[in-house]
Design a protein around this motif. Sequence first.
Motif, short mmCIF file in Angstrom:
data_model
loop_
_atom_site.label_atom_id
_atom_site.label_comp_id
_atom_site.label_asym_id
_atom_site.label_seq_id
_atom_site.Cartn_x
_atom_site.Cartn_y
_atom_site.Cartn_z
N GLN A 1 0.85 -1.17 0.00
CA GLN A 1 0.00 0.00 0.00
C GLN A 1 0.89 1.23 0.00
O GLN A 1 1.46 1.60 1.02
N TYR A 2 1.04 1.87 -1.18
CA TYR A 2 1.91 3.02 -1.30
C TYR A 2 1.11 4.33 -1.30
O TYR A 2 1.65 5.38 -1.56
N ARG A 3 -0.16 4.25 -1.02
CA ARG A 3 -0.97 5.46 -0.82
C ARG A 3 -1.23 5.55 0.67
O ARG A 3 -1.75 4.62 1.27
N PRO B 1 2.19 -1.54 6.69
CA PRO B 1 3.32 -2.46 6.51
C PRO B 1 4.30 -2.04 5.42
O PRO B 1 5.51 -2.19 5.59
N SER B 2 3.82 -1.47 4.32
CA SER B 2 4.73 -1.04 3.25
C SER B 2 5.62 0.11 3.71
O SER B 2 6.82 0.13 3.46
N LEU B 3 5.03 1.06 4.42
CA LEU B 3 5.80 2.19 4.94
C LEU B 3 6.78 1.70 6.01
O LEU B 3 7.93 2.13 6.05
N ALA B 4 6.34 0.78 6.85
CA ALA B 4 7.23 0.23 7.88
C ALA B 4 8.43 -0.46 7.24
O ALA B 4 9.57 -0.30 7.71
N GLU C 1 9.82 0.23 4.38
CA GLU C 1 10.66 1.21 3.69
C GLU C 1 11.17 2.33 4.59
O GLU C 1 11.89 3.22 4.15
N PHE C 2 10.80 2.30 5.87
CA PHE C 2 11.08 3.41 6.77
C PHE C 2 12.55 3.82 6.78
O PHE C 2 12.89 5.00 6.62
N ILE C 3 13.44 2.87 6.93
CA ILE C 3 14.87 3.18 7.04
C ILE C 3 15.39 3.86 5.77
O ILE C 3 16.13 4.83 5.84
N SER C 4 14.97 3.35 4.61
CA SER C 4 15.46 3.96 3.36
C SER C 4 14.84 5.33 3.12
O SER C 4 15.45 6.18 2.48
N LEU C 5 13.65 5.58 3.64
CA LEU C 5 13.03 6.89 3.49
C LEU C 5 13.58 7.92 4.47
O LEU C 5 13.59 9.11 4.19
N ASP C 6 14.04 7.46 5.61
CA ASP C 6 14.55 8.36 6.66
C ASP C 6 16.02 8.71 6.37
O ASP C 6 16.92 8.37 7.12
N VAL C 7 16.24 9.42 5.26
CA VAL C 7 17.61 9.74 4.83
C VAL C 7 18.30 10.71 5.78
O VAL C 7 19.53 10.76 5.83
N LYS C 8 17.53 11.47 6.54
CA LYS C 8 18.12 12.41 7.50
C LYS C 8 18.43 11.73 8.83
O LYS C 8 18.97 12.34 9.73
N ALA D 1 8.00 12.10 -0.60
CA ALA D 1 7.68 12.71 -1.89
C ALA D 1 7.29 11.70 -2.96
O ALA D 1 6.46 11.99 -3.82
N GLY D 2 7.82 10.49 -2.95
CA GLY D 2 7.50 9.49 -3.96
C GLY D 2 6.24 8.70 -3.65
O GLY D 2 5.80 7.89 -4.45
N TRP D 3 5.65 8.92 -2.52
CA TRP D 3 4.45 8.19 -2.11
C TRP D 3 3.20 9.04 -2.44
O TRP D 3 3.28 10.26 -2.51
#
Length: 130
Positions: free
Chosen positions: A77-79, A102-105, A107-114, A125-127
Amino acid sequence: MNSRTLILLCLLAAHPALAQSNRPAPAESQPLRDESGVVRAQPLAAGRVTGSVDIAVPLGETPVTVRSVTPASASGQYRIHFAHLDVDGDGFISREEAQANPSLADEFISLDVKRRGKLDRDDLAGWLLD
């Protein structure tokens, strides 16, 4: 050769297990789990290998190959509804809040670039946001 070295060599010869006691335990593989303990996995055979590297190991040790695999499908679920996930209303989605998707969970580490342990709208931004 001094007497201490000679004594040590005699002990090691008499008790070979002593010589091996400093060896690290062999590596163990375990499935990837999220913080709730749920196993998240996709069989390697389900994707396309995009890279492969053989790591040099000393003779007699188990060979190691590292592969990158592109998944055969991107299910999930990317929405997301940002305000619904931002339970405390602080303008961020924490790692704990992300567990509701679950999808966000995953990908969390790769999205948390800061590396803040939380995501804002710019990080997502890509979601597709509602």
